[in-house]
Scaffold this motif. Structure first.
Motif: not given
Length: 611
Positions: A168-169, A198
């Motif tokens: 996710d990041m 992100v």
């Protein structure tokens, strides 16, 4: 009388000696700063672990200031670990080898770019191309001789975030390419947020989220049972690989690929996120995969002109798609009614019909056209065609190991007898059941069984517990010569994935690997691999280098390994004593720390040093 005893010289000497022995013992067991006896100190193993690299602390990236010479390479980095069950093995051959800990003297130079990929960044060769019409400039053009420079780290490079957080990041400083943020801002691909990139899970064809899109696919065609019947997927033109990354939660392993093109660093984003991906293009040459490999192929507006170049791109998908497998295509031409898109759709209809593909679903996903094709699982349709165009391939055109620098087919491969009407077992039984490609090859099946049993024992007895590897920090692994995939199969319960590489100069077992529900790729290790620098946590080689060194220079191979492995990552090599003696000095010259286990397993840990 007691006073006289304590004044005795003999007893005084014994007391002093006892006190000295106790002090030295305490020092050896607790010392964490100075290894007076590196072969006995317990601290050396802890310092070779990834766990000592702070996850939020930048790794220093040396500047190009030549005013001061680089530090001398450490010459005593190799540690010996005697395992309790080493009895009877000649594991101490290097203890008497005076040259074992001596670093090779090499005047290492830096490559120009921290993202350097030798076979894709050969600008001299690309400028000499006569045509770029069919993506020839995105194909491999390897420099000769192979470069021996070391790829620098990006400034302020940090140890990547752990999985699943990395999905996710990621750290912005590790892949400092903001172009996609602006270029795809309306499609929810990627956003910059403080020190991070992100990934919201959007895409060109699924702006509302990839999870909803994946569920819609299965709802549309129930037979697409993710993680059971469908295990291995190919995602063409994958963007930042959110599709494949999300499917990991459904026990589906996806090979995501895209070219190194104007969509800056999309595959680099995918690999930094910890998602399986490689750099490739459907241009004029076959993809480096075997025939009949993938259960499903997916394309979400992947910008490939399937009907172009005489239909060869679609014929290439047909080649790598498993008989009975599905092609999921979500793209504008499927339902648009302007003349240009209607013409594309008519051409696709004609081409897929001639290939005996049938439409099993056609609908809309939000405002996007969506169609699913199925490949036939036998030759009956091919033989019943009135017009044999495209023709069936002759055997020479579809022989094994023929997907390396080989032109795209203009024909349809016959469905192998062993695959006619057959599909691999439901996952996870597929991993250990007899692969469908071996059903008629008894000798190969026996070797496959032996390989699986061998690696199951080695992984549990040695690799997981005896090599001082911090497996909790490992998420992606490359097996440089994967055989039947036994190494990857033995690691299946770990939270990681393995890229199984089959060297093109050896036995072709890649079809078996895909039959097992694993992924892999063909490669020649005398050339650079199609991946970005700092892509993998661990590279594994089992008796590869000895044979490889007969065709190319060992130092070139080690430089490529150094390019692929992340700082703090591992190299595990099992090979002959002679090869380990050649390999260790090169690794020491690169400032890797090395350990030897049982006299035949060399484990290297990459540092952040650059010249």
């Amino acid at each position: 009388m007691i006073k006289n005893i304590f004044q005795s010289r003999k007893l005084s000497g014994l007391c002093v000696l006892s006190l000295l022995l106790v002090s030295v013992t305490i020092l050896l067991l607790t010392n964490d700063t100075i290894d007076l006896f590196p072969y006995l100190s317990l601290s050396n193993l802890r310092r070779s672990s990834l766990s000592n690299i702070p996850t939020a602390t930048p790794i220093s990236s040396p500047t190009n200031d030549n005013s001061s010479s680089p530090p001398e390479p450490p010459v005593n980095q190799t540690r010996v670990v005697d395992h309790p069950i080493d009895h009877g093995l000649e594991s101490d051959w290097f203890k008497d080898d005076k040259e074992w800990n001596v670093s090779l003297t090499v005047d290492w130079k830096r490559c120009e770019s921290p993202d350097y990929i030798p076979c894709l960044d050969n600008t001299k060769a690309i400028k000499k191309l006569k045509s770029k019409r069919n993506m020839e400039h995105r194909e491999r053009h390897c420099p000769v001789p192979a470069p021996k420079c070391l790829v620098p780290l990006p400034q302020r490079y940090k140890v990547p975030l752990p999985w699943p957080q990395s999905r996710d990041m990621i750290w912005y400083d590790n892949v400092p390419h903001p172009k996609l943020v602006e270029y795809k801002k309306d499609q929810n691909w990627v956003r910059k947020s403080g020190p991070f990139f992100v990934f919201p899970g959007g895409g060109t064809q699924f702006k509302d989220g990839v999870i909803h899109y994946i569920n819609f696919i299965q709802k549309t065609l129930r037979v697409l049972d993710w993680g059971k019947k469908v295990r291995v997927v190919l995602d063409v033109g994958c963007g930042v690989a959110s599709f494949g990354g999300t499917l990991l939660d459904k026990n589906v392993i996806t090979m995501s690929f895209a070219p190194k093109d104007e969509h800056e660093a999309q595959i680099q984003f995918a690999l930094e996120r910890g998602i399986p991906a490689t750099l490739a293009v459907i241009g004029t040459q076959k993809l480096p995969f075997p025939d009949n490999a993938y259960d499903v192929i997916h394309c979400a507006r992947c910008r490939v002109h399937w009907h172009g170049y005489g239909g060869r791109p679609l014929l290439e998908l047909n080649r790598v798609l498993r008989p009975g497998g599905f092609f999921v295509w979500s793209a504008t031409p499927v339902y648009q009614h302007d003349e240009g898109h209607r013409n594309v759709w008519k051409t696709m209809e004609a081409l897929t019909t001639s290939m005996c593909w049938k439409v099993v679903a056609r609908t809309r996903f939000t405002k996007v056209g969506f169609v699913i094709y199925q490949k036939p699982d036998s030759d009956s349709c091919y033989e019943a065609r009135k017009d044999k165009d495209p023709p069936l391939c002759i055997e020479e055109e579809t022989k094994k190991n023929s997907s390396w620098y080989t032109p795209l087919l203009t024909c349809l491969p016959k469905v192998p007898v062993s695959l006619t009407g057959k599909w691999p077992s439901v996952w996870p039984g597929r991993l250990t059941d007899t692969p469908v490609s071996l059903l008629r090859e008894q000798t190969s099946e026996e070797r496959y069984r032996e390989d699986t049993k061998l690696w199951s024992g080695i992984i549990s007895d040695i690799y997981l517990n005896g090599l001082a590897i911090n497996w909790s920090k490992i998420h992606n692994v490359m097996d440089m010569n994967a055989g039947y995939g036994g190494f990857a199969a033995a690691l299946i319960n770990k939270r990681l994935w393995v890229m199984n590489v089959i060297p093109v100069a050896g036995e072709d077992t890649l079809s078996t690997i895909f039959d097992r529900g694993l992924i892999g790729i063909y490669h020649d290790w005398c050339e650079s691999f199609n991946t970005y620098p700092r892509s993998y946590d661990l590279l594994h080689s089992s008796f590869l280098l000895t044979n490889l060194s007969q065709r190319c220079e060992l130092m070139e191979v080690v430089v490529e390994i150094d390019r692929i492995v992340r700082p703090g990552g591992y190299l595990v090599v099992q090979d002959t004593v002679e090869m380990l003696k050649k390999l260790n000095p090169i690794l020491l010259s690169l400032r890797w720390s090395t350990n030897v286990y049982r006299g035949k397993y060399l484990v290297g840990v990459k540092s952040s040093w650059r010249p």
